[in-house]
Design a protein around this motif. Structure first.
Motif, mmCIF file in Angstrom:
data_model
loop_
_atom_site.group_PDB
_atom_site.id
_atom_site.type_symbol
_atom_site.label_atom_id
_atom_site.label_comp_id
_atom_site.label_asym_id
_atom_site.label_seq_id
_atom_site.Cartn_x
_atom_site.Cartn_y
_atom_site.Cartn_z
ATOM 1 N N LEU A 1 9.852 -26.528 13.585
ATOM 2 C CA LEU A 1 10.565 -27.119 14.708
ATOM 3 C C LEU A 1 11.936 -27.591 14.245
ATOM 4 O O LEU A 1 12.074 -28.191 13.174
ATOM 5 C CB LEU A 1 9.805 -28.325 15.252
ATOM 6 C CG LEU A 1 8.587 -28.092 16.139
ATOM 7 C CD1 LEU A 1 7.952 -29.428 16.480
ATOM 8 C CD2 LEU A 1 8.966 -27.356 17.399
ATOM 9 N N ARG A 2 12.961 -27.326 15.070
ATOM 10 C CA ARG A 2 14.292 -27.873 14.829
ATOM 11 C C ARG A 2 14.645 -28.783 15.989
ATOM 12 O O ARG A 2 14.478 -28.415 17.150
ATOM 13 C CB ARG A 2 15.334 -26.751 14.738
ATOM 14 C CG ARG A 2 15.168 -25.837 13.550
ATOM 15 C CD ARG A 2 16.292 -24.821 13.474
ATOM 16 N NE ARG A 2 16.191 -23.787 14.487
ATOM 17 C CZ ARG A 2 16.942 -23.727 15.591
ATOM 18 N NH1 ARG A 2 17.847 -24.655 15.841
ATOM 19 N NH2 ARG A 2 16.790 -22.750 16.451
ATOM 20 N N CYS A 3 15.109 -29.959 15.690
ATOM 21 C CA CYS A 3 15.467 -30.919 16.735
ATOM 22 C C CYS A 3 16.978 -30.867 16.980
ATOM 23 O O CYS A 3 17.773 -30.770 16.044
ATOM 24 C CB CYS A 3 15.054 -32.332 16.335
ATOM 25 S SG CYS A 3 13.268 -32.521 16.131
ATOM 26 N N SER B 1 3.738 -34.254 13.963
ATOM 27 C CA SER B 1 5.090 -33.840 14.338
ATOM 28 C C SER B 1 5.986 -35.061 14.506
ATOM 29 O O SER B 1 5.561 -36.089 15.045
ATOM 30 C CB SER B 1 5.049 -33.059 15.656
ATOM 31 O OG SER B 1 6.352 -32.839 16.142
ATOM 32 N N PHE C 1 8.659 -34.832 16.342
ATOM 33 C CA PHE C 1 9.045 -34.702 17.747
ATOM 34 C C PHE C 1 7.770 -34.882 18.564
ATOM 35 O O PHE C 1 6.840 -34.088 18.482
ATOM 36 C CB PHE C 1 9.656 -33.323 18.002
ATOM 37 C CG PHE C 1 10.273 -33.178 19.366
ATOM 38 C CD1 PHE C 1 11.595 -33.534 19.583
ATOM 39 C CD2 PHE C 1 9.533 -32.696 20.433
ATOM 40 C CE1 PHE C 1 12.174 -33.402 20.838
ATOM 41 C CE2 PHE C 1 10.104 -32.559 21.692
ATOM 42 C CZ PHE C 1 11.417 -32.914 21.895
ATOM 43 N N GLU D 1 11.962 -38.654 23.299
ATOM 44 C CA GLU D 1 12.951 -38.321 22.284
ATOM 45 C C GLU D 1 14.376 -38.314 22.833
ATOM 46 O O GLU D 1 14.596 -38.316 24.036
ATOM 47 C CB GLU D 1 12.631 -36.942 21.687
ATOM 48 C CG GLU D 1 11.245 -36.831 21.083
ATOM 49 C CD GLU D 1 11.067 -37.678 19.823
ATOM 50 O OE1 GLU D 1 12.082 -38.183 19.283
ATOM 51 O OE2 GLU D 1 9.919 -37.825 19.360
ATOM 52 N N ALA E 1 13.528 -29.943 21.112
ATOM 53 C CA ALA E 1 13.100 -29.264 19.901
ATOM 54 C C ALA E 1 13.059 -27.775 20.173
ATOM 55 O O ALA E 1 12.797 -27.336 21.296
ATOM 56 C CB ALA E 1 11.726 -29.766 19.439
#
Length: 328
Positions: free
Chosen positions: A18-20, A294, A296, A316, A320
């Protein structure tokens, strides 16, 4: 995320990262993708945002399209460059994406103010269906409805040119995400409080009737999203099933009401377990993605664009992104 399938057609388990991506606002509760791959979302201060360039989080660009003056939740893009918005404070809205104009389409039903509108879908006849998650608890007390199990959620329809919604279904357990079948014959309704998806028939000999679509989900379904008409319906799982909560739902109403009063006063922190599902129009699960621990948390929406899944969360300060699974 780890992909693992509860259904016989679900894909083989693999892992992806995952990339936020920060978007300059808290609480992108719903995310939808437009034809150009840009993602639209609403944040808790009332702004509607459009995010471009998610392929590279360092290059992501955020544009403010409108301000609803309330709390936008579910979004539905329309072909004429407008957006249906379910606003938890103002009702069902229509936003012009070219100039940011906000118009209230409906703010009451049968004399009762519309509060906690959650999701909407456009119908082939130009009308729209949308839902109300709870008639007893407002958005900031959402956990009270899940604990009390009030069954006060509703599915409504607004005909083209009308400002008076019609109640199609009542007694839903925290009505949430909505999606239209590929042929337009039925709606899929997420009942968060019952961990199930329900089918409501719009046409055919069973028109006006509801029936189970997918039951005993591994988590609490929230927003639904369908991109291509022949693609699956993506289901965000806002949290895992909680066995003590399932047990509480079988208790007497007075016990549940007392527990709800405690729940809305207690500090809430979402777990690190997140997940999404994809189902086809027969109710078969074709993908199941899940991740524990996680950073996120509380995934309430998912959309697919450019070979990636984009996840939203009311908790958040961004979205993500992860690789979308291959296949159907």
């Amino acid at each position: 995320m780890t992909r693992h399938g509860p259904g016989t057609r679900a894909r083989v388990a693999v892992t992806c990262a995952l990339r936020c991506v920060a978007i300059g606002g808290r609480g992108p509760e719903d995310v939808v993708a437009d034809a150009r791959g840009r993602v639209l979302t609403g944040v808790e201060d009332g702004r509607i945002l459009r995010v471009d360039g998610l392929a590279d989080p360092t290059e992501a660009r955020v544009e403010v399209l409108a301000e609803t003056g309330g709390r936008p939740l579910g979004l539905e893009l329309l072909p004429d460059d407008t957006l249906l918005v379910c606003d938890a404070e103002r009702g069902l809205l229509r936003v012009d994406l070219t100039d940011g104009t906000v118009r209230v389409l409906a703010d009451s039903v049968a004399g009762e103010p519309l509060r906690f509108c959650s999701n909407a879908v456009a119908l082939p006849d130009g009308g729209a269906c949308f839902n109300v998650s709870s008639r007893r608890h407002p958005l900031d007390h959402w956990i009270g409805d899940l604990v009390e199990h009030t069954a006060t959620g509703r599915l409504l329809r607004l005909a083209l040119g009308s400002d008076t919604p019609e109640v199609l279904l009542d007694g839903l357990q925290f009505a949430n995400g909505l999606a239209l079948s590929a042929d337009g014959s039925f709606l899929v309704v997420a009942e968060t409080g019952e961990c199930r998806l329900t089918c409501y028939r719009l046409t055919g000999p069973r028109a006006g009737r509801s029936e189970p679509f997918v039951e005993n989900l591994p988590g609490m379904p929230d927003n639904l999203w369908r991109g291509a008409p022949d693609g699956p319906v993506w289901v965000a799982l806002a949290g895992p099933r909680v066995p003590p909560l399932d047990l509480l739902h079988r208790a007497a109403p007075a016990v549940r009401r007392t527990a709800a009063r405690v729940a809305v006063r207690a500090p809430f922190r979402p777990t690190g377990t997140i997940g999404v599902l994809a189902v086809d129009d027969t109710g078969q699960v074709v993908h199941h993605l899940a991740r524990r621990r996680s950073r996120f948390r509380m995934v309430t929406s998912v959309c697919e664009t450019g070979g990636r899944l984009v996840l939203g969360s009311p908790w958040e300060r961004g979205v993500a992104v992860c690789e979308a699974p291959a296949g159907k």
